[in-house]
Design an enzyme around this catalytic site. Structure first.
Site, PDB file in Angstrom:
ATOM      1  N   ASP A 201      37.833  85.699  44.167  1.00  0.00           N
ATOM      2  CA  ASP A 201      38.399  87.065  44.157  1.00  0.00           C
ATOM      3  C   ASP A 201      37.389  88.081  44.694  1.00  0.00           C
ATOM      4  O   ASP A 201      36.285  88.197  44.175  1.00  0.00           O
ATOM      5  CB  ASP A 201      38.781  87.400  42.697  1.00  0.00           C
ATOM      6  CG  ASP A 201      39.345  88.808  42.511  1.00  0.00           C
ATOM      7  OD1 ASP A 201      39.757  89.426  43.510  1.00  0.00           O
ATOM      8  OD2 ASP A 201      39.385  89.275  41.352  1.00  0.00           O
ATOM      9  N   HIS A 374      38.877  93.656  37.600  1.00  0.00           N
ATOM     10  CA  HIS A 374      38.239  92.764  38.572  1.00  0.00           C
ATOM     11  C   HIS A 374      36.722  92.853  38.479  1.00  0.00           C
ATOM     12  O   HIS A 374      36.155  93.936  38.333  1.00  0.00           O
ATOM     13  CB  HIS A 374      38.678  93.119  39.991  1.00  0.00           C
ATOM     14  CG  HIS A 374      40.140  92.895  40.219  1.00  0.00           C
ATOM     15  ND1 HIS A 374      40.650  91.699  40.667  1.00  0.00           N
ATOM     16  CD2 HIS A 374      41.201  93.711  40.030  1.00  0.00           C
ATOM     17  CE1 HIS A 374      41.976  91.787  40.757  1.00  0.00           C
ATOM     18  NE2 HIS A 374      42.332  92.998  40.383  1.00  0.00           N
TER      19      HIS A 374
HETATM   20 ZN   LIG Z   1      45.714  90.367  41.839  1.00  0.00          ZN
HETATM   21 ZN   LIG Z   2      45.618  90.502  38.431  1.00  0.00          ZN
END
Ligand SMILES: [Zn+2]
Ligand SMILES: [Zn+2]
Length: 565
Positions: A201, A374
Site C-alpha cells: 500500500d 494508512h
Molecule cells: Zn483502500
Molecule cells: Zn481501506
C-alpha cells in the site's frame, strides 16, 4: 468484447495483473494466475470528479476477467472499504466461484447485492485472520492488519513459484480500539521463510514518520464534549466503525445519547453491532426521530455527509431541511474525515450552511479530530524490512506515490543479498514470476468503466439495457433557468420528451402541470437550497418522477438541467 487482446497465461509462471489502483486512488483490483487458475483480489470502485456529470461510480474494466472465463475461481477481499468492495456486484455477475472475506467485509457486501438484486446463495465464505484457503494450485493465508475499520487482512498467496504478500490497506496501530493487533509476527515469519514478492500500500508514502493510532483523536473530542453547550454533530465516513466506538464511549462518559443519522451510517452501525464490532451500552442509542425529545446538550449525532454529498444527512441538516435534527447557536459540527480530492467545494459549502445556522464548525485543521487509516513512511519501511521480499511492487496510489514507494524500498533494502528488484507496474501490466526471474511482460486490457447508478447502468457497456428502459418509458428533460443571485426561476421551465408517447393535447397539459411542479418546488426551497445545484437537481428529479408516475403510471428517465443565468 475483444478477447483476443488478452494474452494467455504462460506455463509455469505466476502472473499478476493489477486491474485498478495502480495509477489512481481507488478501484483496487488485481488478478493472480497460475496456469488455469485465476483468483481476484478486491473489486473496488472510485468516485468520479464532480465534472463527470451523470456518472456515479467508476469500476475497473473487466475485459480481462471475462476473457479468463471459467478459469476465474475465487474473489478474495482484504476489507470492507468501497475502494475494495464497491464493484463486487459487477464482478460477481462475471464468474461463478466463491467470495472470501472476513465477517465484517462480507456483511458490508450483502446490502450491495440486495440493491443489485443478486442472490449470492452460498458463494460468500467467511474467513478469519489466520485461516488459509486453497484454490487449485494457489493457497491464500489471511493475516490480520490494522486500518481505520475492523476485520482487515493482508494476504500471503503461495504458488509453485513462491509466496507473494499483498498488504491490503494498513497502518500499524499498536493500540487498536478492538484490541486486535497487526500480526507483525506473521509478516516476520514469512520474511524469514522467504517471500518472492511484496505488493505494498503506497497511499501515505509521502507522509513522514508514523500515522498514529485511532485513539489519538480522543483528546480533541474530549475537549469538544466538554466545551460544546448544545448538540454535538460529528460527520464521518459510515465505515469508520472505530471512530464510532470511540465517540459512543465518550458519549457514555459525558452522558449524551447517541443518534446515528443517515441511511448508510444507520445500516453500518447496525451491522457492526450485530457482529460485535461496535458496542453501544443499553439506553444510549436513540433514533433520529427522538432527537427533538432531548435537550440539545444531551445529544450526540453521528451523521453522514462529511464530503458535502447533497443527499447526505449533514447536507440536509445544514440547510435546516432535516426532519428531526436542527442546528442552533450552541451546537458544534465536527468534520471527522479527510476531504477526498474533488469534494472540497461541496464540503466548504456545507460548512458555510452550518455557520449560517449559528453553529460552530470544527475541522481536522483546527483540532486533531481525524487520523488516517494508512501507514506513513516509517510504517511502510517496517513492513518492507520484515517481509524482505525478492521483488517489490508498489500498489494503491497515483504514479507519483508508486514511484516514491519504489525509491523508498530500494533505500530500505540496499545492501541486502540477493538485491531487491522493484517492478513499477501500472494497471493492465502483466507481471510475470518464473524460474528465470520477474518482469513486466505484456499488457492486458485495463481502464475505467463509468457507472450511472440511478438509472442507466454501465455507460457504454450496457447500451441494450438502456434502450429497453428508454423504449419502455422514454425520457423527459426539464431545462430550468434560475437567477445566479436570487436563485429564483427565470422564465418558464422548458420540457422536452422523447419516447414518452401521448396525444399532443395530453402532453401539453401534462407539461404545463409539470412546469407548475417545478415552479412550486423552487418556490418552496430556501435560498440556500436554490444555490446548491446538486441538491436542487436531485429535488427536482424526485418531484418530477413522482409527478409523472402519478399522472401517467410510467417512470421516464427524468433529467433536470439547471442553468444559472
Ligand atoms: Zn483502500
Ligand atoms: Zn481501506
Amino acid at each position: 468484447m475483444n478477447q483476443s487482446a488478452v494474452p494467455d497465461v504462460s506455463p509455469a509462471t505466476l502472473e499478476v495483473v493489477p486491474l485498478g489502483g495502480l495509477g489512481e486512488f481507488g478501484m483496487n483490483m488485481m488478478a493472480v494466475s497460475w496456469e488455469d487458475t485465476t483468483i481476484l483480489i478486491d473489486a473496488g470502485v472510485m468516485f468520479p470528479d464532480p465534472d463527470q456529470l451523470g456518472v456515479d461510480l467508476i469500476i475497473p474494466d473487466l475485459t480481462y476477467v471475462e476473457a479468463r472465463g471459467d478459469k476465474v475461481k475465487a474473489l478474495i477481499l482484504t476489507h470492507g472499504h468501497e475502494d475494495h468492495i464497491g464493484a463486487v456486484p459487477h464482478v460477481l455477475e462475471r464468474f461463478d466461484g466463491p467470495v472470501y472475506g472476513t465477517a465484517m467485509t462480507l456483511a458490508l457486501i450483502v446490502p450491495k447485492l440486495e440493491e443489485h438484486g443478486i442472490d449470492a446463495g452460498d458463494r460468500l465464505k467467511t474467513v478469519k485472520p489466520g485461516d488459509t484457503i486453497v484454490v487449485g494450485p494457489l493457497s491464500v493465508e489471511f493475516i490480520r492488519v490494522t486500518h481505520s475499520m475492523p476485520d482487515c487482512v493482508a494476504l500471503a498467496i503461495t504458488s509453485p513459484a513462491g509466496t507473494i504478500v499483498h498488504t491490503g490497506d494498513f497502518k500499524i496501530d499498536q493500540t487498536p480500539i478492538d484490541g486486535e493487533h497487526f500480526d507483525l509476527h506473521r509478516f516476520a515469519e514469512l520474511g524469514a521463510r522467504g517471500v518472492l514478492a511484496l505488493f505494498g500500500d503506497s497511499t501515505n508514502v509521502d507522509r513522514k514518520g508514523f500515522t498514529g493510532p485511532e485513539i489519538e483523536v480522543i483528546d480533541a473530542f474530549e475537549e469538544l464534549f466538554t466545551s460544546t453547550e448544545g448538540k454535538l454533530v460529528v460527520a464521518l465516513f459510515s465505515s469508520s466503525i472505530y471512530r464510532m466506538q470511540l465517540l459512543v464511549d465518550l458519549a457514555v462518559q459525558f452522558e449524551r445519547k447517541v443518534a446515528f443519522v443517515g441511511r448508510s451510517i444507520v445500516r453500518n452501525a447496525e451491522i457492526a453491532q450485530r457482529l460485535g464490532f461496535l458496542r453501544v451500552p443499553a439506553g444510549i442509542q436513540i433514533r433520529d426521530a427522538e432527537v427533538p425529545e432531548y435537550a440539545s446538550q444531551d445529544v450526540l449525532c453521528l451523521a453522514t455527509g462529511s464530503q458535502g454529498e447533497p443527499q447526505a444527512a449533514l447536507s440536509r441538516i445544514s440547510i435546516d431541511d432535516h426532519r428531526f435534527v436542527h442546528l442552533g447557536e450552541d451546537d458544534t459540527v465536527v468534520f471527522s474525515a479527510r476531504a477526498i480530492p474533488g469534494n472540497e467545494k461541496a464540503i466548504a459549502r456545507t460548512m458555510s450552511h452550518v455557520a449560517r445556522r449559528g453553529a460552530d464548525v470544527v475541522t481536522d485543521s483546527m483540532k486533531h479530530v481525524h487520523v488516517s487509516g494508512h501507514g506513513s513512511a516509517e510504517e511502510l519501511k517496517l513492513v518492507l524490512s520484515l517481509v524482505r521480499p525478492r521483488y517489490f511492487v508498489p500498489i494503491h496510489g497515483e504514479f507519483r506515490q508508486l514511484s516514491q514507494h519504489a525509491k523508498m524500498a530500494r533505500q530500505v533494502m540496499s545492501g541486502l543479498e540477493p538485491p531487491l528488484q522493484v517492478l513499477l507496474a501500472q494497471d493492465g501490466d502483466i507481471v510475470q514470476f518464473d524460474a528465470r526471474g520477474a518482469r513486466i511482460a505484456d499488457k492486458a486490457p485495463a481502464g475505467r468503466v463509468l457507472i450511472d447508478v440511478t438509472r442507466i447502468g454501465e455507460v457504454g457497456d450496457e447500451v441494450l439495457r438502456d434502450r429497453r428502459h428508454l423504449a419502455a418509458d422514454g425520457v423527459v428533460i426539464a431545462v430550468v433557468a434560475i437567477g445566479r443571485q436570487s436563485g429564483a426561476l427565470v422564465g418558464e421551465p422548458e420540457l422536452v420528451a422523447r419516447g414518452f408517447v401521448f396525444g399532443e393535447d395530453e402532453e401539453r397539459a401534462m407539461f404545463k402541470d409539470a412546469s407548475g411542479v417545478i415552479t412550486g418546488c423552487i418556490e418552496a426551497s430556501s435560498v440556500e437550497e436554490r444555490a446548491d445545484q446538486g441538491l436542487m437537481t436531485e429535488k427536482l428529479r424526485g418531484e418530477l418522477r413522482r409527478f409523472f408516475k402519478k399522472r401517467s403510471g410510467r417512470r421516464p428517465l427524468v433529467l433536470p438541467v439547471l442553468m444559472e443565468i
